[in-house]
Design a protein around this motif. Structure first.
Motif, short mmCIF file in Angstrom:
data_model
loop_
_atom_site.label_atom_id
_atom_site.label_comp_id
_atom_site.label_asym_id
_atom_site.label_seq_id
_atom_site.Cartn_x
_atom_site.Cartn_y
_atom_site.Cartn_z
N LEU A 136 24.33 50.72 30.68
CA LEU A 136 24.71 50.22 31.86
C LEU A 136 26.18 49.90 31.40
N THR A 137 27.25 50.26 32.33
CA THR A 137 28.49 49.53 31.94
C THR A 137 29.09 48.57 32.68
N ILE A 171 25.24 54.37 33.79
CA ILE A 171 25.42 53.86 35.15
C ILE A 171 26.37 52.83 35.27
N ASP A 172 27.40 53.29 36.19
CA ASP A 172 28.58 52.08 36.42
C ASP A 172 28.23 51.66 37.66
N ARG A 173 27.27 50.88 37.65
CA ARG A 173 26.86 50.09 38.78
C ARG A 173 26.52 48.56 38.45
N PRO A 174 26.85 47.46 39.20
CA PRO A 174 26.56 46.25 38.77
C PRO A 174 25.14 45.87 38.61
N VAL A 216 17.84 55.79 43.28
CA VAL A 216 19.00 54.96 44.46
C VAL A 216 20.17 55.11 43.93
N PRO A 217 21.35 55.29 44.73
CA PRO A 217 22.64 55.58 44.05
C PRO A 217 23.37 54.19 43.80
N ASN A 218 22.99 53.20 44.49
CA ASN A 218 23.71 51.73 44.03
C ASN A 218 22.86 50.81 43.58
N SER A 219 23.41 49.68 43.30
CA SER A 219 22.69 48.54 42.85
C SER A 219 22.18 47.75 44.08
N ASP A 220 21.13 46.80 43.84
CA ASP A 220 20.82 45.99 44.76
C ASP A 220 21.59 44.81 44.97
N HIS A 221 22.64 44.52 43.98
CA HIS A 221 23.21 43.43 43.89
C HIS A 221 24.47 43.81 44.75
N LYS A 222 24.50 43.49 45.96
CA LYS A 222 25.92 43.43 46.93
C LYS A 222 26.88 42.60 46.53
N HIS A 255 43.49 28.90 42.37
CA HIS A 255 44.27 29.85 43.07
C HIS A 255 44.42 29.78 44.52
N VAL A 256 45.22 29.45 45.30
CA VAL A 256 45.36 29.26 46.70
C VAL A 256 46.24 30.16 47.20
N PRO A 257 46.46 31.30 47.74
CA PRO A 257 45.09 31.86 47.95
C PRO A 257 44.56 32.61 46.78
N PRO A 258 43.25 32.84 46.81
CA PRO A 258 42.47 33.42 45.79
C PRO A 258 43.03 34.74 45.29
N LEU A 259 42.85 35.07 43.91
CA LEU A 259 43.25 36.51 43.19
C LEU A 259 42.17 37.24 43.64
N LEU A 260 42.62 38.56 44.09
CA LEU A 260 41.55 39.60 44.47
C LEU A 260 41.70 40.74 43.31
N PHE A 261 41.19 41.20 42.69
CA PHE A 261 41.05 42.60 41.83
C PHE A 261 40.19 43.76 42.21
N ASN A 262 40.48 45.09 42.15
CA ASN A 262 39.85 46.13 42.24
C ASN A 262 39.33 46.47 40.82
N LEU A 263 38.12 45.99 40.73
CA LEU A 263 37.47 46.33 39.35
C LEU A 263 37.37 47.77 38.88
N SER A 264 37.19 48.50 39.94
CA SER A 264 36.95 50.04 39.78
C SER A 264 38.21 50.89 39.09
N ASN A 265 39.33 50.18 39.50
CA ASN A 265 40.60 50.64 39.15
C ASN A 265 41.38 49.89 38.01
N ASP A 266 40.90 48.50 38.02
CA ASP A 266 41.65 47.48 37.17
C ASP A 266 40.48 46.70 36.39
N PRO A 267 39.82 47.42 35.67
CA PRO A 267 38.80 46.59 35.04
C PRO A 267 39.16 45.47 33.83
N SER A 268 40.41 45.67 33.56
CA SER A 268 40.86 44.46 32.82
C SER A 268 41.48 43.30 33.52
N GLU A 269 41.42 43.54 34.93
CA GLU A 269 41.77 42.29 35.64
C GLU A 269 43.54 41.86 35.48
N ASN A 270 44.30 42.82 35.54
CA ASN A 270 45.67 42.59 35.03
C ASN A 270 46.51 42.68 36.27
N ASN A 271 46.03 43.17 37.41
CA ASN A 271 47.01 43.46 38.53
C ASN A 271 46.37 43.10 40.00
#
Length: 573
Positions: free
Chosen positions: A62-63, A391-394, A431-437, A494-510
């Motif tokens: 599990l990744t 498996i790369d699902r949460p 199933v293709p996805n995790s039950d953790h939405k 953070h106001v507004p909150p920070l939003l990361f796309n973990l699929s493309n930016d797993p290091s949370e840099n951008n």
């Protein structure tokens, strides 16, 4: 007549024996403080972990395996109960992040249900070998209200607390360092004030009663003796080895622990090979002081830390060999994980004496960052779970509760919310996805971040409401203390909150720009989930607050007559 009674008894027991024969054995392996970047199958090429890597080849890796907290006590409570620590009162509170002593009244609440308790009711023999760190007593030295044997385990061999530097005399203390500095400061203030009062009384500069001076002296002396005894003898108070309810070493001999733990695991497997059994091996490695036996010292490229990782990998290998030798491999679900991310600040002074969380930012104690909560997660069950699968699902450590409960024939509690999901459909490829939405990432009792699995775009989003304040020299150190603070002036809101796309930016840099339409769309969905999640929370007693987490001599485990607590009862298997 006796033969007829025997036949009737056999016929009654036969269905039970047949049912138990279909249930898998459950072997849970959890390393303490192991970073995801410390393991070969997760990308490390300088520390040798052939046995853990073997598990990954023979099963599912599990990744995006996530701890429910970035520290020991809250994470382990969530693992055992399948519930976020905020639901059980096991979150950090009032400055205390974990249980700080063995002799405290806090711990895993008696009304919580562990997977061990459920499987015990289903005919499993249940055991835990190694670290507990979820409390012992409530009101008396031997009421054992939080003890593993009162939370569904039939057998316990290990320490009720955790390892700390104070367990090894050659290491500097790591407990309550900031408080001890404050204590020393006030000790000097107290001594100076007392001398001043006595001198002023002798020279008639003030009109004060000797009784007041005596009362001041007595109360101050009692207070400082109390804290001196608590800290000066911490090796004896907390570094304890128990077998069930009995103390067999006080303090522990660390040099023997690796061999003793492996020996106990092998003996447990042999005793219960007819099954079914649930065994939770909760390694003392690789927590500070990174104790390592002579055989492994100096073998790695990373000083004691690397030696410790390689030794625990060897222990894993011996345990897997024991399963193989007993012919149990095809009827045993084996699970491997760490309780949270690697400790980046634990052993100052050497770049090699700390964990690695790979490409992920942050580490132990950082509840919202990936490095604090993303951990190794591997499952093996030949013939049931496909080998060489990634498996790369949460997924969550909490999922083990639901997974093993169902595999063992138990039913999930209906009187409480269970946050863990059944992993089997996902790891079997059904199933293709995790039950953790959504997944909610707390630092103490503060919601720092939220993860959203958007299945329509195959994207994992993560919103950050808080960030830790890092020192300029790097992201491995926080202001204020060795463990990052979760609120106040130690975080950035953070106001507004920070939003990361973990699929493309797993290091949370951008983080995504907040003026994008996509940003607002994602944030709205996540915030609706937060509102719904918070509506499911109810006030519960804080198990880690000051009153429940202060050393209490009345609750101190003691082999002997308190305070003369010492014993070594030898090898016991």
């Amino acid at each position: 007549m006796a033969i007829l009674q025997f036949l009737l008894l056999f016929l009654c027991l036969y269905p039970i024996r047949e049912a138990n024969a279909q249930k898998p054995n459950i072997l849970l392996l959890m390393v303490d403080d192991l970073g995801i970047g410390d393991v070969g199958c997760y990308g490390n090429n300088t520390i040798r972990t052939p046995n853990i890597d073997r598990l990954a080849r023979e099963g599912v890796k599990l990744t995006q395996h996530i701890a429910a907290a970035s520290l020991c006590s809250p994470s382990r409570s969530a693992f055992l109960t399948g519930r976020y620590p905020i639901r059980t009162g096991m979150t950090g509170h009032g400055g205390n992040k974990v249980l700080m002593w063995s002799a405290v009244s806090g711990g895993l609440p008696k009304n919580e249900t562990t997977f061990a308790k459920i499987l015990q009711e289903q005919g499993y023999f249940t055991g835990i070998i190694g670290k507990w760190h979820l409390g012992v007593n409530c009101e008396l030295r031997n009421d054992f209200c939080h003890h593993p044997l009162n939370h569904g385990f039939d057998y316990f061999y290990g320490t009720p607390f955790t390892l700390i530097n104070d367990c090894e005399v050659s290491r500097p203390s790591e407990m309550h360092m900031k408080f001890k500095k404050i204590l020393w400061f006030y000790a000097q203030v107290f001594a100076t004030t007392l001398l001043t009062l006595v001198a002023a009384k002798i020279w008639h500069f003030i009109n004060i009663s000797w009784k007041i001076i005596f009362a001041f002296t007595f109360l101050g002396t009692v207070y400082f003796i109390y804290w001196y005894v608590a800290y000066a003898f911490q090796m004896y108070w907390d570094c304890i080895l128990m077998k069930n309810f009995e103390i067999i070493e006080q303090p522990m001999d660390l040099e023997k622990k690796a061999g003793q733990i492996v020996g106990e695991v092998k003996a447990f497997i042999n005793r219960n090979k007819e099954g079914p059994f649930l065994l939770f091996v909760s390694f003392l490695h690789i927590h500070t002081p990174h104790y390592t036996t002579k055989e492994f010292r100096g073998r790695s490229k990373h000083d004691l830390y690397g030696d410790n990782v390689e030794e625990v990998d060897s222990m894993v290998g011996e345990i897997l060999d024991a399963i193989d030798q007993e012919g149990l491999v095809n009827n045993t679900l084996t699970y491997f994980a760490s309780d949270h991310g690697g400790y980046l600040e634990g052993m100052e002074g050497s770049p090699h004496l700390k964990g690695s969380n790979g490409i992920y930012r942050g580490g132990k104690g950082m509840g919202g960052l990936e490095g604090g909560i993303r951990v190794p997660g591997i499952l093996r069950w030949p013939g049931v779970i496909p080998a060489k699968t990634v498996i790369d699902r949460p997924t969550s450590l909490m999922d083990i509760f639901t997974t093993v409960t169902k595999l063992g024939g138990g039913k999930l509690p209906q009187d409480r919310i269970i946050d863990g999901k059944d992993l089997m459909p996902l790891v079997q490829g059904l199933v293709p996805n995790s039950d953790h939405k959504f997944m909610f990432h707390y630092c103490d009792e503060y919601l720092h971040a939220v993860r959203w699995q958007q299945t329509s775009s195959d994207t994992i989003w993560k919103v950050h409401y808080y960030s830790h304040k890092f020192k300029p020299e790097g992201a491995g150190a926080c202001y204020g203390s060795k463990l990052c603070g979760c609120s106040g002036d130690q975080v950035i809101y953070h106001v507004p909150p920070l939003l990361f796309n973990l699929s493309n930016d797993p290091s949370e840099n951008n983080p995504l720009p907040s003026d994008l339409a996509l940003y607002n769309e994602v944030l709205q969905i996540v915030e609706e989930a937060v509102v719904h999640h918070k509506a499911t929370l109810h006030p519960v007693p804080h198990q880690l607050n000051v009153l429940n987490n202060i050393w209490n001599p009345r609750l101190q485990l003691c082999c002997g007559t308190f305070p003369l607590c010492w014993c070594n009862k030898g090898e016991t298997n």
